[in-house]
Write a protein that holds these residues in place. Structure first.
Motif, PDB file in Angstrom:
ATOM      1  N   ALA A   2       0.667 -11.046   1.677  1.00  0.00           N
ATOM      2  CA  ALA A   2       1.906 -11.652   1.051  1.00  0.00           C
ATOM      3  C   ALA A   2       2.133 -10.682  -0.333  1.00  0.00           C
ATOM      4  CB  ALA A   2       1.952 -12.999   0.972  1.00  0.00           C
ATOM      5  N   LEU A   3       0.891 -10.422  -1.159  1.00  0.00           N
ATOM      6  CA  LEU A   3       0.846  -9.692  -2.243  1.00  0.00           C
ATOM      7  C   LEU A   3       1.618  -8.321  -2.029  1.00  0.00           C
ATOM      8  CD1 LEU A   3       0.258  -9.584  -5.242  1.00  0.00           C
ATOM      9  CD2 LEU A   3      -1.716  -8.734  -4.744  1.00  0.00           C
ATOM     10  N   VAL A   4       1.289  -7.615  -0.988  1.00  0.00           N
ATOM     11  CA  VAL A   4       1.594  -6.287  -0.818  1.00  0.00           C
ATOM     12  C   VAL A   4       3.032  -6.407  -0.475  1.00  0.00           C
ATOM     13  CG1 VAL A   4       1.530  -4.549   0.943  1.00  0.00           C
ATOM     14  CG2 VAL A   4      -0.398  -5.285   0.216  1.00  0.00           C
ATOM     15  N   LEU A   5       3.633  -7.413   0.231  1.00  0.00           N
ATOM     16  CA  LEU A   5       4.952  -7.691   0.693  1.00  0.00           C
ATOM     17  C   LEU A   5       5.733  -7.683  -0.801  1.00  0.00           C
ATOM     18  CD1 LEU A   5       7.176  -7.771   2.730  1.00  0.00           C
ATOM     19  CD2 LEU A   5       6.607 -10.111   2.783  1.00  0.00           C
TER      20      LEU A   5
ATOM     21  N   MET B  11       9.301  -5.559  -4.668  1.00  0.00           N
ATOM     22  CA  MET B  11       9.628  -5.398  -6.389  1.00  0.00           C
ATOM     23  C   MET B  11      10.192  -3.901  -6.357  1.00  0.00           C
ATOM     24  SD  MET B  11       6.954  -8.097  -8.035  1.00  0.00           S
ATOM     25  CE  MET B  11       7.142  -6.896  -9.520  1.00  0.00           C
ATOM     26  N   TYR B  12       9.355  -3.213  -5.729  1.00  0.00           N
ATOM     27  CA  TYR B  12       9.340  -1.826  -5.823  1.00  0.00           C
ATOM     28  C   TYR B  12      10.714  -1.003  -5.364  1.00  0.00           C
ATOM     29  CZ  TYR B  12       8.121   3.171  -5.595  1.00  0.00           C
ATOM     30  OH  TYR B  12       8.228   4.555  -6.050  1.00  0.00           O
ATOM     31  N   MET B  13      11.194  -1.778  -4.281  1.00  0.00           N
ATOM     32  CA  MET B  13      12.551  -1.507  -3.939  1.00  0.00           C
ATOM     33  C   MET B  13      13.764  -2.011  -4.652  1.00  0.00           C
ATOM     34  SD  MET B  13      12.316   0.353  -0.847  1.00  0.00           S
ATOM     35  CE  MET B  13      11.036   1.081  -1.238  1.00  0.00           C
ATOM     36  N   PHE B  14      13.532  -2.991  -5.286  1.00  0.00           N
ATOM     37  CA  PHE B  14      14.621  -3.320  -6.145  1.00  0.00           C
ATOM     38  C   PHE B  14      14.483  -2.747  -7.566  1.00  0.00           C
ATOM     39  CE2 PHE B  14      15.172  -7.118  -3.410  1.00  0.00           C
ATOM     40  CZ  PHE B  14      16.544  -7.651  -3.551  1.00  0.00           C
ATOM     41  N   GLY B  15      13.275  -2.389  -7.844  1.00  0.00           N
ATOM     42  CA  GLY B  15      12.921  -1.388  -9.295  1.00  0.00           C
ATOM     43  C   GLY B  15      13.802  -0.269  -9.014  1.00  0.00           C
TER      44      GLY B  15
END
Length: 135
Positions: free
Chosen positions: A65-68, A73-77
């Protein structure tokens, strides 16, 4: 503990067989009490072991879940940083101390902004205002 008992048995050997037998009885009683105490403690640790096993078994799911969350977050960033970069290419430069650059000036800034918003460090409105005012 056993070394202390052995040392005391060695000293009491000189006093006679009757004293030696009473010391052996005391040693047996102490050992039985110690075993019973360990059994009682083991019952307590059984619940603790069950709880610890349950927590450890959920770590795998929690790590996924943390990796997801980090991936989203990385994609939105990346997306927000790219949108701000495109806006700055069309409209021209903005002051380096503007909120747009502070929150979305790069992927690291965007990730930090998203982390602050998710964890309650800043309000969603404060993070969204620079994007809404950029239109």
């Amino acid at each position: 503990f056993d070394a202390v008992l052995s040392a005391s048995l060695g000293d009491s050997a000189d006093t006679g067989a009757a004293a030696n037998m009473s010391v052996l009885r005391v040693v047996r009683v102490v050992r039985v009490v110690r075993v019973l105490r360990v059994i009682r403690v083991m019952k307590f640790f059984k619940d603790l072991r069950i709880l610890l096993a349950a927590i450890l078994s959920t770590l795998k799911t929690a790590s996924f879940a943390l990796v997801l969350i980090l991936f989203v977050m990385y994609m939105f960033g990346i997306a927000l940083s790219q949108l701000v970069a495109d806006y700055l290419a069309e409209e021209g430069p903005v002051p380096p101390d503007s909120d747009l650059i502070f929150f979305y000036g790069g992927v690291a800034n965007s990730l930090f902004c998203l982390f602050m918003v998710i964890s309650g460090g800043i309000d969603w409105k404060d993070a969204a205002d620079p994007l809404l005012n950029a239109k």
